[in-house]
Each structure stands twice: as C-alpha cells, then as structure tokens.
Enzyme design. Structure first.
Site, PDB file in Angstrom:
ATOM      1  N   CYS A  68       0.880  -1.189  -0.266  1.00  0.00           N
ATOM      2  CA  CYS A  68      -0.008   0.059   0.040  1.00  0.00           C
ATOM      3  C   CYS A  68       0.811   1.429   0.083  1.00  0.00           C
ATOM      4  O   CYS A  68       0.300   2.221  -0.266  1.00  0.00           O
ATOM      5  CB  CYS A  68      -1.048   0.008   0.974  1.00  0.00           C
ATOM      6  SG  CYS A  68      -0.357  -0.617   2.751  1.00  0.00           S
ATOM      7  N   TYR A  69       2.038   1.118   0.460  1.00  0.00           N
ATOM      8  CA  TYR A  69       3.047   2.314   0.515  1.00  0.00           C
ATOM      9  C   TYR A  69       4.370   1.921  -0.330  1.00  0.00           C
ATOM     10  O   TYR A  69       5.250   1.285   0.302  1.00  0.00           O
ATOM     11  CB  TYR A  69       3.391   2.823   1.878  1.00  0.00           C
ATOM     12  CG  TYR A  69       2.162   3.383   2.388  1.00  0.00           C
ATOM     13  CD1 TYR A  69       1.628   4.531   2.372  1.00  0.00           C
ATOM     14  CD2 TYR A  69       1.610   2.542   3.617  1.00  0.00           C
ATOM     15  CE1 TYR A  69       0.484   4.993   2.791  1.00  0.00           C
ATOM     16  CE2 TYR A  69       0.529   3.125   4.087  1.00  0.00           C
ATOM     17  CZ  TYR A  69      -0.170   4.174   3.809  1.00  0.00           C
ATOM     18  OH  TYR A  69      -1.046   5.039   4.579  1.00  0.00           O
TER      19      TYR A  69
END
Lengths: 149, 397
Positions: free
Chosen positions: B143-144
């Site tokens: 997600c990052y």
C-alpha cells in the site's frame, strides 16, 4: 573624565611605530588596550580605550589619523538585532562591563554600545544570537586584505 | 460553595465579556488592586486576571502531517533541514522535538558547543513562512510503495501542523549557581565558578501557574494564548509535582506544577515561538504562553494578587549537586530579590540574571487582555482538574 573606546586600523607603514608611547607622552591621555593584533609590516587592528579631557583625546585622535590610522568608534561595530532580541536578560550575566544591563523595575534589557569593549562573549551567550560584533570577522579578514594589497 | 463572600461562575464572567462589561487586568496590576481593596473588594471589581510568560521551554515540539507522495510512502525515518524527526507514528505523521539538534551538529565536541540549529529553529522558520527541506526514507509495502522522498515545503503546504508541548510554563524554577571551581554551561546558562553569578527563570508575579498555585481554574481544556495564537491546556505537564513545600499563600517554593499545551501551529507567529541555542547545552524553543484566570471568588483574587516579594525559590548548585542528583539547596530567595539584580548566598553577594523575559511576559498579558476585551475571547471551565494538594488560607484576611 572623557572616556571613549575606539577601533583602530593600522596601515602596514605604521605598524612598527611606538604610537601609544607618543599618545601618552604628547597628549596626556590614559589608555587601555582591550584587544590588539599588530604584526610588523602587516596591517593591524587595535581596540583602544582613551581617557582624558575631551580636547586631549581629540588631539590624540588627530595625531593617529595623521599617521594613516583609521579611527572608528567601537560602538559602531557592535549591533543588537532588535527583532531577534526578546529581552530575556541572559546576556546581562555574561557581559563583563555592564554594556548589556537591565533597567529596573521595568526589567527591560538595554544595550549601551559606548560601554562595550568588544569582547564578544554575548555573541554565543545570547540564545537567539541577537548580538553582532563585527571586529572578530575583521580580524580574520584583515590578513587576507593585506595579502591582496 | 457559599463559604465565599463573592461567587461568580464562568458563565457569568463570559456573559460580561460578551456584553463588553468585563473588567480585565494583568497579574501585575492585580497586585496593587488587591493591596488597595482587599481580596473581597478586588473579587467584586475584577472578572479576569491575565498572565504571561516567555522563555525557553524544553519539552516542546510539533506534530506534522507532511502530505502524501505518489506513489505513497510510509516514512520510517524523516529529517527536516537535517534535523531528525520521529516517524514511528503512521505513514506521514511525524513529531519534531525542540531540542533535537541537526544531525551534523558538532554538539559539544568543540566545548562549549554552539548548537546553532535544531528542532526549535525549524518551528520558528516554519511559522515565519520559510521553506524547509524534508527528506524521508521508508521500506516499501503493497500500500506504500515509495522508499524515499525529498521535498521543499512551507507550513502552508502541510495538511496538518500542531504545536504540542508536553511540559511548559513551569510553576516556579530553581535559581542556579555554580559552587565548583570551573565554569559550567547549563540549561540555566553560563555559570561562573565560585558562585559569582546566579541565573533564574520565571516571570514571577506574571507567571500563569504562580497566579493559580493550586490549579483551581487552570486545568484540562483551559483556552490560552500560545505562540501568538489560541491554544489549549490539554493535560498536566510531565514532571507535574504539586506536593512540594509551599508558603502560607499556597505558592510553591520549588519547581512544582507544569502544563501540557497544544494548538494549531498555522495560526501562531515567529514573534512568540523562537528557536534558541543554549551554549554548551543544546537547542530548544522559546514559547510565549498566557493564561486568563477567572476571579470566581475572593480566594482567586488573593491568589492572583501575589507579588514578587511573596514568591520564593531555592538556590541550587549546578556545578555539582544538580548533575549528581543531590537534593540540597543553599537557601531561599524571593523574586523581588532576584529581580533587584543581587541576592545573598551563604552571606556572599551574588549578581543575578534572568532567563525569562518579563517585558514579553507583560506584553502577552496585555495582548490576552485585549483579546478578551476586543475579540470576545471566552474563558473555559476545565473539564478535568490537575492533581493538586489540600490548601486553605489560615486566617481570613
């Protein structure tokens, strides 16, 4: 008694001469050398306090100027940045001559440039670096100037 | 409740503020009013007393949310202008502490160090509208995905900035001397050997917590002047210690209470948040703080009427005792004595210097007064009180 502190810049040609001797002998002024960096055949600087009657001090300065010595009041070389200073008073415990002092009962922190001897202790002692003494910078610059000339 | 002759509520005082009828004075002015009219007379007349203090306050800092990058990042290590910030909070939330020096600072390697730039200076630069350089490193997740970012940004570019100081406004503080035979550089300034100078750090009769010594009105939720903007007291500060020796007037004779305060950094000003460099010690932040105290009854009038001559602190040796945790003092002095410029320690005259700005403290108390009178600044009743101790005045007046 008239007392003033001066910032002197000696040209190369004068740095060998016993200038202070003549100052005392001929003009009857008391002197106090607060800082000096004078080497033979080099430009030099001196911070000199002169005491005496006003006329004698004036004539003594005339003598110095005649030798090519640049004379400036030390007070013009010390500055307080009023926008930085927040009047905490920390400097008043550091300043050895009371140039930085407190007016009571208001507790205002005042700076009297006439009393300042240019020691520079307040520069790093001030938490917000409000004090600027431009003689230390000159001390470092001066040899470079001499070499350039 | 009715043990007092004067009884006012927060609601009544706020209504008077709204109606433009409130009487607001500074803590300095209150000294004379109480002396002249007595606590009951003063309580009838005065609605609010404003206090102020402006000085270096360690245990300050700010939370920032610095905005996402594309691809997104979960910052693990962050530097602003080379000063490390704590990033172990979330993706792009960080906390920058006031005493954090720049990573390449020589510290005390050349003693005494100058500590020219640190967290406090960044906070000042940001509120002054200056650009800062932010650098982040991260490990990648699904997600990052981003692993590093560098960007220049101003306070206006940050989605969120909160000044959050876990301990400010110390209620009283030590008077520092140095009994050793060498100069020491401390958070209380430079102290000459052989007890040749004494430094102290409190606004005395103008200081917030010295005007509400038992924390009767200052508590969680109190709306205050903070860094030139509006802030709040959000908890008692770290090291809050009400259980110290106190005078007959309830005022602590040692460092005692503290406040945790916070507020939106974006409405604050560099006039009231200043990065400081304390020679040989480190960086920090000078914070402007002002607290309004409602005069609910004659007891609050009496508390706020306290003068420098009635506030005492202890003289502590920072040459040896403090560093070695030795609980000892060399007598007590009043703030009237400290402000006179000379105190006596063990029979010897010692010149004093303040570290806390009385001029700025007075200015803050004035500004706060005008906020109440001209801007309708309302007082808040604490939603929870600070830990305190029992106290009552021995004899009524």
């Amino acid at each position: 008694m008239y007392t003033r502190i001066y910032f002197l810049r000696y040209p190369k040609e004068t740095s060998d001469d016993p200038v202070i001797y003549h100052l005392v002998k001929q003009y009857d002024v008391e002197f106090n050398i607060l800082k000096a960096d004078i080497r033979p055949q080099r430009d030099g600087i001196m911070i000199l306090e002169l005491k005496g009657n006003r006329e004698n001090v004036r004539e003594a300065l005339g003598y110095l100027k005649g030798l090519g010595v640049k004379v400036e009041r030390l007070a013009t070389r010390i500055r307080r940045d009023e926008s930085r200073c927040f009047q905490c008073g920390a400097c008043t415990g550091i300043c050895p001559v009371g140039a930085l002092h407190i007016r009571r009962p208001e507790m205002e922190v005042l700076f009297d440039p006439e009393k300042c001897t240019g020691c520079g202790l307040c520069v790093t002692g001030c938490p917000v670096r409000a004090m600027e003494v431009s003689i230390d910078r000159l001390l470092k610059e001066e040899p470079a100037v001499a070499q350039g000339a | 409740m009715s043990e007092h002759q004067v009884n006012k509520t927060y609601a009544e005082i706020n209504a008077r503020i709204k109606a433009g009828e409130a009487v607001v004075v500074t803590a300095e002015e209150m000294v004379d009013i109480v002396r002249r009219e007595g606590p009951v007379g003063a309580a009838k007349k005065v609605d609010v007393v404003t206090t102020g203090t402006f000085s270096t306050m360690c245990s300050s800092g700010a939370f920032f949310n610095f905005g996402q990058t594309t691809p997104t990042i979960k910052a693990a290590r962050v530097w602003i202008n080379k000063v490390p910030a704590y990033a172990g909070l979330a993706a792009i939330d960080i906390y920058l502490g006031a005493t954090e020096p720049a990573e390449d600072d020589p510290l005390n390697k050349v003693y005494p160090g100058e500590f020219r730039y640190g967290g406090g200076h960044i906070i000042e630069d940001l509120v002054a509208g200056k650009k800062v350089f932010l650098e982040a490193k991260a490990y990648a997740t699904d997600c990052y995905a981003n692993t590093k970012c560098k960007k220049e940004l101003t306070l206006a570019d940050m989605p969120h900035a909160l000044l959050c100081n876990p301990r400010n406004g110390y209620q009283n503080y030590n008077c520092a001397v140095n009994l050793s035979d060498r100069t020491v550089y401390t958070y209380m300034g430079m102290l000459k050997p052989g007890c040749r100078n004494a430094n102290y750090c409190s606004a005395g009769e103008l200081s917030p917590l010295l005007n509400d010594p038992l924390y009767r009105t200052i508590g969680v939720g109190t709306r205050i002047f903070l860094g030139g903007g509006v802030g709040y007291v959000t908890w008692h500060g770290t090291q809050h210690n009400p259980g110290v020796p106190r005078g007959d007037n309830g005022v602590p004779r040692r460092p005692a209470g503290t406040m945790m305060v916070q507020g939106d950094l974006k409405q604050m000003s560099a006039d009231w948040l200043r990065g400081v460099s304390i020679q040989g010690y480190g960086c920090s932040l000078a914070v402007g703080l002002g607290v309004p105290i409602p005069i609910l009854n004659e007891e609050m009038a009496r508390f706020t009427g306290v003068s420098d001559a009635e506030i005492f602190t202890q003289v502590v040796d920072y040459g040896h005792d403090y560093t070695n945790g030795i609980q000892r003092n060399y007598g007590e002095v009043s703030y009237a004595q400290l402000k006179s410029g000379m105190i006596e320690v063990a029979g010897k005259k010692v010149p004093t210097a303040p570290l806390s700005s009385v001029v700025k403290a007075r200015e803050i108390a004035e500004i706060l007064r005008h906020w109440i009178l001209d801007r309708g600044f309302q007082l808040t009743e604490p939603v929870a009180n600070f830990p305190t101790v029992d106290f009552s005045f021995d004899v009524a007046e």
